[in-house]
Design a protein around this motif. Structure first.
Motif, mmCIF file in Angstrom:
data_model
loop_
_atom_site.group_PDB
_atom_site.id
_atom_site.type_symbol
_atom_site.label_atom_id
_atom_site.label_comp_id
_atom_site.label_asym_id
_atom_site.label_seq_id
_atom_site.Cartn_x
_atom_site.Cartn_y
_atom_site.Cartn_z
ATOM 1 N N TRP A 38 0.921 -1.240 -0.193
ATOM 2 C CA TRP A 38 -0.088 0.046 -0.314
ATOM 3 C C TRP A 38 0.956 1.165 0.036
ATOM 4 C CZ3 TRP A 38 -5.057 -1.898 -0.419
ATOM 5 C CH2 TRP A 38 -5.070 -3.102 0.155
ATOM 6 N N ASN A 39 2.127 1.191 0.529
ATOM 7 C CA ASN A 39 2.828 2.457 0.906
ATOM 8 C C ASN A 39 4.080 2.386 -0.094
ATOM 9 O OD1 ASN A 39 4.418 4.308 1.740
ATOM 10 N ND2 ASN A 39 4.124 3.835 4.026
ATOM 11 N N PRO A 40 4.135 3.580 -1.003
ATOM 12 C CA PRO A 40 5.263 3.398 -2.073
ATOM 13 C C PRO A 40 6.550 3.632 -1.358
ATOM 14 C CG PRO A 40 3.771 5.418 -2.028
ATOM 15 C CD PRO A 40 3.120 4.521 -1.295
ATOM 16 N N SER A 41 6.407 4.224 -0.181
ATOM 17 C CA SER A 41 7.869 4.484 0.463
ATOM 18 C C SER A 41 8.576 3.111 1.142
ATOM 19 C CB SER A 41 7.706 5.307 1.927
ATOM 20 O OG SER A 41 7.210 6.643 1.323
ATOM 21 N N VAL A 42 7.723 2.188 1.365
ATOM 22 C CA VAL A 42 8.186 0.811 1.962
ATOM 23 C C VAL A 42 8.661 0.308 0.743
ATOM 24 C CG1 VAL A 42 7.464 -1.327 2.884
ATOM 25 C CG2 VAL A 42 6.548 0.694 3.688
ATOM 26 N N GLU A 43 8.070 0.290 -0.429
ATOM 27 C CA GLU A 43 8.655 -0.420 -1.756
ATOM 28 C C GLU A 43 9.944 0.269 -1.995
ATOM 29 O OE1 GLU A 43 6.266 -0.813 -5.131
ATOM 30 O OE2 GLU A 43 4.865 -2.216 -3.859
ATOM 31 N N ASN A 44 10.356 1.660 -1.913
ATOM 32 C CA ASN A 44 11.164 2.422 -2.288
ATOM 33 C C ASN A 44 12.394 2.002 -1.246
ATOM 34 O OD1 ASN A 44 9.860 3.627 -4.562
ATOM 35 N ND2 ASN A 44 9.324 5.626 -3.186
ATOM 36 N N GLN A 45 12.092 1.961 -0.003
ATOM 37 C CA GLN A 45 13.008 1.733 1.026
ATOM 38 C C GLN A 45 13.915 0.194 0.441
ATOM 39 O OE1 GLN A 45 11.325 1.728 4.527
ATOM 40 N NE2 GLN A 45 11.934 3.860 5.018
ATOM 41 N N ALA A 46 12.810 -0.829 0.124
ATOM 42 C CA ALA A 46 13.293 -1.959 -0.329
ATOM 43 C C ALA A 46 14.332 -1.725 -1.384
ATOM 44 C CB ALA A 46 12.298 -2.782 -0.689
ATOM 45 N N ILE A 47 13.925 -1.118 -2.513
ATOM 46 C CA ILE A 47 14.656 -0.910 -3.707
ATOM 47 C C ILE A 47 15.897 -0.291 -3.611
ATOM 48 C CG2 ILE A 47 14.816 0.370 -6.065
ATOM 49 C CD1 ILE A 47 11.492 0.010 -5.905
ATOM 50 N N ASP A 48 15.879 0.633 -2.453
ATOM 51 C CA ASP A 48 17.348 1.392 -2.176
ATOM 52 C C ASP A 48 18.204 0.408 -1.359
ATOM 53 O OD1 ASP A 48 16.364 3.839 -3.208
ATOM 54 O OD2 ASP A 48 15.736 4.401 -1.427
ATOM 55 N N ARG A 49 17.889 -0.947 -1.262
ATOM 56 C CA ARG A 49 18.985 -1.907 -0.618
ATOM 57 C C ARG A 49 20.008 -1.979 -1.805
ATOM 58 N NH1 ARG A 49 18.724 -0.217 2.920
ATOM 59 N NH2 ARG A 49 17.141 0.933 2.212
ATOM 60 N N THR A 50 19.798 -1.831 -2.854
ATOM 61 C CA THR A 50 20.837 -1.950 -3.968
ATOM 62 C C THR A 50 20.942 -0.654 -4.567
ATOM 63 O OG1 THR A 50 21.319 -3.444 -5.917
ATOM 64 C CG2 THR A 50 18.991 -2.938 -5.645
ATOM 65 N N HIS A 51 20.130 0.178 -4.712
ATOM 66 C CA HIS A 51 20.239 1.608 -5.489
ATOM 67 C C HIS A 51 20.798 2.622 -4.499
ATOM 68 C CE1 HIS A 51 18.834 5.126 -7.879
ATOM 69 N NE2 HIS A 51 19.807 4.593 -8.775
ATOM 70 N N ARG A 52 22.206 2.431 -4.310
ATOM 71 C CA ARG A 52 22.714 3.167 -3.191
ATOM 72 C C ARG A 52 24.111 3.478 -3.716
ATOM 73 N NH1 ARG A 52 20.871 0.681 1.817
ATOM 74 N NH2 ARG A 52 22.533 1.788 3.107
ATOM 75 N N ILE A 53 24.692 4.049 -2.513
ATOM 76 C CA ILE A 53 26.305 4.444 -2.820
ATOM 77 C C ILE A 53 26.937 2.862 -3.080
ATOM 78 C CG2 ILE A 53 28.579 5.134 -1.777
ATOM 79 C CD1 ILE A 53 26.725 7.113 -0.414
ATOM 80 N N ILE B 254 -4.694 -1.502 -5.339
ATOM 81 C CA ILE B 254 -3.255 -0.940 -4.945
ATOM 82 C C ILE B 254 -2.555 -0.079 -5.365
ATOM 83 C CG2 ILE B 254 -1.633 -1.851 -3.269
ATOM 84 C CD1 ILE B 254 -2.952 -4.399 -2.756
ATOM 85 N N GLN B 255 -2.134 -0.427 -6.835
ATOM 86 C CA GLN B 255 -1.229 0.156 -7.430
ATOM 87 C C GLN B 255 -1.778 1.559 -7.884
ATOM 88 O OE1 GLN B 255 1.572 -0.858 -8.353
ATOM 89 N NE2 GLN B 255 2.126 0.472 -9.969
ATOM 90 N N ALA B 256 -2.937 1.774 -7.871
ATOM 91 C CA ALA B 256 -3.659 3.210 -8.114
ATOM 92 C C ALA B 256 -3.602 3.890 -6.891
ATOM 93 C CB ALA B 256 -5.114 3.061 -8.768
ATOM 94 N N LYS C 190 -0.657 8.086 -3.586
ATOM 95 C CA LYS C 190 -0.061 8.607 -2.603
ATOM 96 C C LYS C 190 1.242 9.136 -2.932
ATOM 97 C CE LYS C 190 -1.552 5.448 1.123
ATOM 98 N NZ LYS C 190 -1.318 4.415 1.923
ATOM 99 N N GLN C 191 2.135 8.381 -4.195
ATOM 100 C CA GLN C 191 3.314 8.934 -4.392
ATOM 101 C C GLN C 191 3.216 10.596 -5.196
ATOM 102 O OE1 GLN C 191 6.286 6.847 -4.392
ATOM 103 N NE2 GLN C 191 7.081 9.025 -4.560
ATOM 104 N N ARG C 192 2.027 10.559 -5.801
ATOM 105 C CA ARG C 192 2.004 12.069 -6.365
ATOM 106 C C ARG C 192 1.845 13.117 -5.029
ATOM 107 N NH1 ARG C 192 -1.097 9.554 -10.162
ATOM 108 N NH2 ARG C 192 -3.088 9.770 -9.086
ATOM 109 N N LEU C 193 1.257 12.744 -3.800
ATOM 110 C CA LEU C 193 0.984 13.404 -2.522
ATOM 111 C C LEU C 193 2.410 13.797 -2.131
ATOM 112 C CD1 LEU C 193 -0.891 14.832 -0.857
ATOM 113 C CD2 LEU C 193 -1.050 12.764 0.346
ATOM 114 N N PHE C 194 3.194 12.428 -1.875
ATOM 115 C CA PHE C 194 4.679 12.669 -1.302
ATOM 116 C C PHE C 194 5.416 13.711 -2.374
ATOM 117 C CE2 PHE C 194 4.277 8.208 0.381
ATOM 118 C CZ PHE C 194 3.512 8.858 1.399
ATOM 119 N N ASP C 195 5.296 13.653 -3.541
ATOM 120 C CA ASP C 195 6.266 14.224 -4.444
ATOM 121 C C ASP C 195 5.875 15.965 -4.388
ATOM 122 O OD1 ASP C 195 7.379 12.175 -5.444
ATOM 123 O OD2 ASP C 195 6.178 11.805 -7.207
#
Length: 232
Positions: free
Chosen positions: A183-198, A219-221, A226-231
């Protein structure tokens, strides 16, 4: 002032994200429609009897069942052999892993359901693909992370979303598969950032697996809203 990662880490390689869609198998769709009808009836009855606030636990339980069917029917059946059922999403995931292995790269696979990760693990074993596995029950976390990061013979890492969402550095991988949308895009982004980092030197490819015509599209919609709201 807060700065975005793109501004601070200008040397970071690009991240390519895409939604990989599939349709439920015929038997999977029959089960989905049966559960949808039952969940709808149970939820409306609970709301009528208890009110919306008190019925939220019933609503969440119903939505979870629908999400589980989208992943694999074996998550809801008493039959422990997942091979007795067809899952379009599992097939798509294994195809992606095959491509990664053939090209000599590494992949992270995230799911909220550890039972689903157990099935993916068994499917990878069937194909003779070595992999690491991290969940809330894992005791030797650092050993597992080290083995995946430095052993070229281990191309895949299965991680539960709650256990591996933060605090991990896995730049050995350049591909991420989000098996089920959260549901929460931030949780997914944190997961992706395990590899997309320094430390990452390769372009990171992210695949979000989605079943068409199901709760996952809702859920995707919601997540995009939510992502647009964060942005903003």
């Amino acid at each position: 002032l807060p700065r975005t990662k793109a501004e601070v880490l200008q040397e970071l390689p690009p991240k390519i994200e895409q939604v990989s869609q599939c349709h439920l198998s015929e038997a999977q769709n029959v089960l989905y429609q049966q559960i949808l009808a039952k969940v709808r009836g149970d939820v409306f009855a609970a709301v009528k009897q208890k009110g919306f606030q008190s019925a939220q636990i019933h609503i969440l339980a119903g939505l979870t069942k629908l999400r589980q069917v989208c992943n694999h029917p074996a998550l809801l059946t008493k039959d422990k052999d997942f091979r007795a059922y067809q899952s379009a999403k599992l097939e798509m995931c294994i195809e992606l892993v095959d491509e990664v292995v053939e090209s000599g790269r590494k992949v992270l696979i995230f799911s909220q359901f550890t039972q689903m990760l157990d099935i993916v693990s068994a499917a990878l074993k069937d194909r003779g693909i070595p992999h690491a596995y991290l969940s809330g029950k894992t005791k030797n976390r650092q050993d597992v992370i080290r083995a995946f990061s430095y052993d070229p013979a281990i191309p895949a890492f299965l991680i539960s979303l709650k256990a591996g969402g933060t605090g991990l550095n896995l730049t050995a991988a350049d591909t991420v598969i989000i098996f089920d949308p959260w549901w929460n895009p931030s949780v997914e982004n944190q997961a992706i950032d395990r590899t997309h980092r320094i430390g990452q030197t390769k372009t990171v490819n992210v695949y979000r697996l989605l079943t068409v015509g199901t709760i996952e599209e809702k859920i995707q919609a919601l997540k995009q809203k939510k992502q647009r709201l964060f942005d903003a």
